[in-house]
Design an enzyme around this catalytic site. Structure first.
Site, PDB file in Angstrom:
ATOM      1  N   THR A   1      -5.307  -0.771   1.812  1.00 12.40           N
ATOM      2  CA  THR A   1      -6.258   0.416   1.639  1.00 12.40           C
ATOM      3  C   THR A   1      -6.914   0.362   3.054  1.00 12.40           C
ATOM      4  OG1 THR A   1      -6.745  -0.560  -0.534  1.00 12.40           O
ATOM      5  CG2 THR A   1      -8.647   0.587   0.626  1.00 12.40           C
TER       6      THR A   1
ATOM      7  N   SER B   1      -7.193   2.512  -9.157  1.00  5.79           N
ATOM      8  CA  SER B   1      -7.310   1.718  -8.216  1.00  5.79           C
ATOM      9  C   SER B   1      -8.950   1.401  -8.289  1.00  5.79           C
ATOM     10  CB  SER B   1      -7.008   1.892  -6.804  1.00  5.79           C
ATOM     11  OG  SER B   1      -7.777   2.788  -6.164  1.00  5.79           O
TER      12      SER B   1
ATOM     13  N   VAL C   1      -6.117  -6.365  -4.134  1.00  3.45           N
ATOM     14  CA  VAL C   1      -5.769  -6.137  -5.467  1.00  3.45           C
ATOM     15  C   VAL C   1      -6.723  -5.081  -6.201  1.00  3.45           C
ATOM     16  CG1 VAL C   1      -4.806  -6.983  -7.707  1.00  3.45           C
ATOM     17  CG2 VAL C   1      -3.836  -7.592  -5.406  1.00  3.45           C
TER      18      VAL C   1
END
Length: 280
Positions: free
Chosen positions: A154, A184, A205
């Site tokens: 990210t 997400s 995560v």
């Protein structure tokens, strides 16, 4: 004025020394460019600018270079939050656009500020964003060979401008090979949150970050009087209890910068106009 950016974790398929150095150099250059931009722009404008630069760099998993999902398509998510007016905007699972964070920026003027899938793409087209393929050969090769990168990619930026205003922006190309429709953390307040006291952008995560409500917790704790280090410590202790994988960057309204990760190594760079701090 302060700025800190991140580019996910150094846990992707290519972990060579050359890639590490390339990421260090890229993050330093983008942090410097964004700080220069911050001199004449707001925190909100600057975090969009910085994240756009990160989206355009194929070293990172956002925008160009995004991961491919289980059905062979790329879907991206991004969000923006202005700490002063508490406005949040984002796109979820948008396809075929170059800079998802810029669409989130345009959405800030709307009443309906979080759009997903086809609706997000239609809105982007109606607002002049052209079709753009973010796929690079490396990602197609990884997909074809069914290689997984662990879902730790990210990008994000937090900025404090000269008026003392904070903003945060986060963008992701997903974890790769995920179930179609998976959401997400990047376009939620768990992964990207800001108010007048603190701003936070997360990576890692997504499911762990959402379960821990990481960004919102840190900001709330700072708002309630905790210093940044203590707020991070308590939140990451709770993350450890669920064996969560995450990293976060933050700036508070006093100009303090902080970052932490639960596993090595989040890639980041910060700059205050005099000194850089770069991940090692």
């Amino acid at each position: 004025m302060k700025i800190i950016i991140h580019g996910g974790f150094f846990s992707e398929s290519d972990q060579s020394h050359e890639v590490k150095v390339a990421k260090q150099n890229s993050l330093k250059a983008i942090a410097a460019q964004a700080f220069e931009y911050l001199k004449s722009h707001s925190a909100e404008e600057t975090v969009v600018y910085a994240v756009s630069l990160l989206e355009d760099d194929a070293l990172f998993n956002a925008g160009t270079g995004s991961q491919i999902q289980s059905d062979g398509k790329i879907r991206m998510s991004a969000s923006l939050m202005n700490g002063q007016n508490q406005k949040f905007a984002g796109v979820i699972n948008i396809e075929n656009v170059k800079n998802p964070i810029q669409i989130a920026q345009v959405l800030m003027k709307e009443d309906d500020r979080v759009l997903g899938g086809n609706g997000a793409k239609t809105y982007a087209t109606e607002n002049g964003f052209e079709d753009y393929s973010t796929e690079i050969p490396q990602r197609r090769k990884e997909y074809a060979e069914k290689l997984k990168n662990g879902g730790k990619g990210t990008v994000g930026c937090v900025a404090l401008d000269q008026k003392g205003k904070l903003a945060a922006a986060t963008s992701t190309g997903g974890k790769g090979f995920e179930i179609v429709g998976r959401i997400s953390d990047s376009a939620t307040v768990a992964g990207n949150f800001a108010n007048e006291y603190c701003a936070v952008s997360c990576t890692g995560v997504g499911e762990d970050i959402v379960s821990n409500a990481t960004a919102a917790k840190i900001v709330t704790r700072v708002t309630d009087g905790m210093n940044l280090k203590v707020a991070f410590g308590k939140t990451f202790t709770e993350l450890k209890e669920i064996d969560g994988f995450a990293g976060a960057i933050a700036i508070d309204h006093h100009g303090n910068i902080f970052h932490q990760d639960s596993y090595p190594t989040m890639v980041f760079a910060s700059y205050d106009g005099e000194e850089f701090e770069i991940f090692d």
